[in-house]
Design an enzyme around this catalytic site. Structure first.
Site, short mmCIF file in Angstrom:
data_model
loop_
_atom_site.label_atom_id
_atom_site.label_comp_id
_atom_site.label_asym_id
_atom_site.label_seq_id
_atom_site.Cartn_x
_atom_site.Cartn_y
_atom_site.Cartn_z
N ASP A 293 2.03 80.36 10.70
CA ASP A 293 1.13 79.34 10.14
C ASP A 293 0.23 78.71 11.20
O ASP A 293 -0.75 78.04 10.87
CB ASP A 293 1.94 78.23 9.45
CG ASP A 293 2.76 78.78 8.29
OD1 ASP A 293 2.41 79.85 7.78
OD2 ASP A 293 3.75 78.14 7.93
N CYS B 82 -1.71 81.29 -0.89
CA CYS B 82 -2.81 81.79 -0.06
C CYS B 82 -2.86 83.31 -0.07
O CYS B 82 -1.81 83.97 -0.05
CB CYS B 82 -2.63 81.32 1.39
SG CYS B 82 -2.88 79.55 1.57
N ARG C 34 -4.54 71.31 -0.31
CA ARG C 34 -3.22 71.71 -0.82
C ARG C 34 -2.14 71.38 0.19
O ARG C 34 -0.97 71.19 -0.18
CB ARG C 34 -3.18 73.24 -1.03
CG ARG C 34 -3.70 73.71 -2.36
CD ARG C 34 -3.35 75.17 -2.56
NE ARG C 34 -2.00 75.42 -2.08
CZ ARG C 34 -1.61 76.49 -1.40
NH1 ARG C 34 -2.45 77.45 -1.13
NH2 ARG C 34 -0.36 76.62 -0.99
N ARG D 223 2.54 89.73 -0.56
CA ARG D 223 3.55 88.66 -0.62
C ARG D 223 4.52 88.98 -1.75
O ARG D 223 4.56 88.32 -2.78
CB ARG D 223 2.88 87.29 -0.80
CG ARG D 223 1.97 86.92 0.34
CD ARG D 223 1.48 85.50 0.26
NE ARG D 223 2.45 84.55 0.78
CZ ARG D 223 2.22 83.23 0.85
NH1 ARG D 223 1.09 82.73 0.42
NH2 ARG D 223 3.14 82.40 1.33
N LYS E 217 4.97 70.00 4.35
CA LYS E 217 4.61 70.67 3.08
C LYS E 217 5.69 71.68 2.67
O LYS E 217 6.16 71.65 1.54
CB LYS E 217 3.27 71.40 3.22
CG LYS E 217 2.99 72.34 2.07
CD LYS E 217 1.70 73.10 2.23
CE LYS E 217 1.81 74.46 2.85
NZ LYS E 217 2.25 75.59 2.07
N ASN E 218 6.08 72.56 3.60
CA ASN E 218 6.95 73.66 3.19
C ASN E 218 8.39 73.22 2.93
O ASN E 218 9.17 73.98 2.35
CB ASN E 218 6.87 74.81 4.20
CG ASN E 218 5.53 75.54 4.08
OD1 ASN E 218 4.83 75.38 3.09
ND2 ASN E 218 5.18 76.31 5.11
N1 EPU Z 1 8.56 89.33 1.93
C1 EPU Z 1 8.87 90.47 1.21
N2 EPU Z 1 9.68 90.32 0.12
C2 EPU Z 1 10.17 89.13 -0.27
C3 EPU Z 1 9.86 87.97 0.47
C4 EPU Z 1 9.03 88.11 1.57
O1 EPU Z 1 8.43 91.57 1.52
O2 EPU Z 1 10.92 89.07 -1.27
C5 EPU Z 1 7.65 89.44 3.08
C6 EPU Z 1 6.30 88.80 2.73
O3 EPU Z 1 5.46 89.74 2.09
C7 EPU Z 1 5.78 88.37 4.08
C8 EPU Z 1 7.06 88.05 4.86
O4 EPU Z 1 8.13 88.67 4.15
O5 EPU Z 1 5.12 89.43 4.69
C9 EPU Z 1 7.31 86.56 5.03
O6 EPU Z 1 7.56 85.98 3.81
P1 EPU Z 1 8.45 84.67 3.62
O7 EPU Z 1 9.22 84.87 2.37
O8 EPU Z 1 9.18 84.30 4.87
O9 EPU Z 1 7.35 83.61 3.39
P2 EPU Z 1 7.18 82.65 2.17
O10 EPU Z 1 8.48 82.06 1.79
O11 EPU Z 1 6.36 83.32 1.10
C10 EPU Z 1 6.90 80.51 3.62
C11 EPU Z 1 5.81 79.48 3.71
C12 EPU Z 1 4.61 80.07 4.40
C13 EPU Z 1 5.03 80.56 5.77
C14 EPU Z 1 6.21 81.54 5.66
C15 EPU Z 1 6.74 81.98 7.00
C16 EPU Z 1 6.17 78.15 1.73
C17 EPU Z 1 5.74 77.78 0.37
N3 EPU Z 1 5.46 79.05 2.36
O12 EPU Z 1 6.32 81.56 2.84
O13 EPU Z 1 3.68 79.03 4.54
O14 EPU Z 1 3.95 81.23 6.37
O15 EPU Z 1 7.27 80.94 4.91
O16 EPU Z 1 7.14 80.89 7.75
O17 EPU Z 1 7.14 77.62 2.25
C18 EPU Z 1 1.58 78.09 4.92
O18 EPU Z 1 2.14 77.00 4.97
O19 EPU Z 1 0.37 78.26 5.26
C19 EPU Z 1 2.34 79.25 4.47
C20 EPU Z 1 1.78 80.40 4.10
#
Ligand code: EPU
Length: 419
Positions: free
Chosen positions: A304, A116, A396, A121, A22-23
């Site tokens: 995750d 989610c 999803r 975030r 998915k990601n």
């Molecule tokens: N963060 C910030 N500022 C930013 C970006 C992130 O403070 O500009 C913080 C977030 O608030 C969070 C942490 O950094 O506390 C991690 O965020 P990250 O950006 O790494 O996560 P993401 O890109 O929003 C993706 C996956 C998530 C997975 C995380 C970590 C997607 C669409 N989502 O999220 O997947 O948990 O990386 O591996 O790729 C899931 O699949 O259930 C899921 C939530």
């Protein structure tokens, strides 16, 4: 209203085929609009996040054809359009259109992303990266406007190795003038998958999979293809299920190196996991030792899989401790697990799980994707009937989850109830 209904207790054996990640898919699909020609993505999972992204590409005048798991995207005539709330809030990954459209059209207007509800975030690192590349960002109450006359390579340091920010900056930088360096980049395998796709189009990205990614801008991206890597989180979810209920349960099409932290932890507490090529063979253990887990960025233990692991921890003999360090509030499964008989207490970002407690079927709610997966696991091991509502969160991200579990012997079905 649709619900998932489970009669717990069945032993599971046979084969479960893992789908595309998915990601990865949710980043590869927006990345496709960077191509000045056409692209093909193989092994795309049939999840509702895919369909939400396709709607956005069509809004932007791209053409998408899907045949089974193959997606063909014609992005020759991409045009700008406002990506409104009803599209952007369907999923988190709508934010990848920020980087991709900024690069392709130098202008983006997009409502805030969804995803989610698992704590804070923010997207400040994404914005910081776009600004460093020369974009002007206008932040309105419920949407962003990003614009640039031209994008210029820059050195960007991420305060946290964010997956989303690393990919989004890579997308924005791929056609920028000059060289961009992302320091403290995230190292998740999904990032390597996206970088490979862009390089297949003619981009010049080096270092993906390490904490320093270098991107030399190119003016044009040509026809290319990519295969989505196997979903390590989907595989991990079924490995956890196998640890509790598996009898020669074969999890097929796995890159086991992507799951080292999970496999090591499970083997330490007594689960039998054997590898045979790209298959993992799982046999449940009736006596599981308690364990401590701290979630970390890759290759640490994935956030995750923390929620699914919390269910397994209810079946360990003694107190297990789970510390979540990536998100501030990823605990939507806990009240429902407790309502089924678990003994879980939360203190700040640490949860304490006292086992072993039998679980009993109940009516529960999937508050987010991985909480939903956790409640499926709980339902599979519980005595009696579990009924899960708000299953759209689960659909999803898990392709054919009900069919895959039925095929290995679970008593699980989707029911439709009048509201
Ligand atoms: N963060 C910030 N500022 C930013 C970006 C992130 O403070 O500009 C913080 C977030 O608030 C969070 C942490 O950094 O506390 C991690 O965020 P990250 O950006 O790494 O996560 P993401 O890109 O929003 C993706 C996956 C998530 C997975 C995380 C970590 C997607 C669409 N989502 O999220 O997947 O948990 O990386 O591996 O790729 C899931 O699949 O259930 C899921 C939530």
């Amino acid at each position: 209203m649709q619900k998932i209904q489970i009669e717990g207790g069945n032993i599971l054996s046979g084969n479960i085929e893992i789908s595309g990640a998915k990601n990865s898919a949710v980043a590869l699909i927006p990345a496709a609009i960077l191509c000045d020609e056409e692209t093909t993505i193989y092994n795309v999972p049939a999840i509702s996040d895919r369909d939400s992204l396709v709607k956005i590409i069509e809004l932007l005048n791209g053409k998408v054809e899907i045949k089974n798991d193959v997606m063909h995207i014609d992005s020759r005539n991409i045009e700008n359009a406002f990506i409104a709330e009803e599209l952007s809030t369907k999923l988190r990954a709508s934010y990848y259109f920020m980087g991709a459209l900024l690069s392709r059209k130098k202008y983006v207007e997009i409502a805030l992303p969804g995803g989610c509800k698992i704590g804070d975030r923010k997207i400040d690192f994404h914005i910081k990266g776009f600004k460093a590349l020369g974009a002007e960002i206008i932040e309105l109450e419920n949407r962003y406007i990003l614009k640039a006359d031209k994008l210029k390579g820059s050195k960007i340091y991420l305060d946290f190795a964010s997956v989303g920010a690393t990919i989004n900056i890579m997308l924005a930088a791929v056609k920028a003038e000059g060289t961009t360096v992302i320091n403290n980049a995230a190292k998740e395998p999904e990032i390597v998958n996206v970088a490979t796709f862009l390089n297949n189009m003619g981009a010049k990205i080096r270092g993906s999979g390490t904490s320093k990614i270098t991107i030399e801008g190119v003016p044009y991206l040509h026809k290319a293809m990519i295969e989505v890597i196997p979903d390590r989180i989907e595989a991990g979810t079924y490995i956890i299920i196998g640890s509790l209920l598996g009898q020669n349960l074969h999890i097929k099409n796995v890159i086991k190196e992507h799951l080292t932290s999970l496999i090591s932890k499970l083997q330490e507490i007594g689960v039998s996991i054997k590898a045979n090529g790209s298959d993992l063979i799982i046999n449940k253990s009736d006596k599981l030792k308690p364990l401590n887990i701290t979630t970390l960025v890759y290759p640490g233990f994935p956030t995750d899989l923390a929620q699914p692991m919390s269910v397994l921890m209810t079946q360990c003999e003694g107190t297990s401790i789970l510390e979540e360090t990536i998100y501030t509030n990823r605990v939507g499964q806990i009240p429902y697990l407790n309502s089924m008989g678990a003994n879980i207490e939360k203190e700040n970002n640490i949860i304490y799980i006292k086992g072993k407690t039998p679980l009993y079927g109940n009516d529960v709610i999937a508050s987010d994707l991985r909480a939903g997966a956790s409640l499926i696991i709980a339902g599979l091991i519980a005595e009696g009937t579990t009924s899960i509502s708000e299953i759209e969160h689960i659909l999803r991200g898990y392709e054919h989850i009900v069919e895959k579990l039925t095929q290995v012997g679970a008593n699980i079905k989707i029911i439709t109830e009048e509201t």
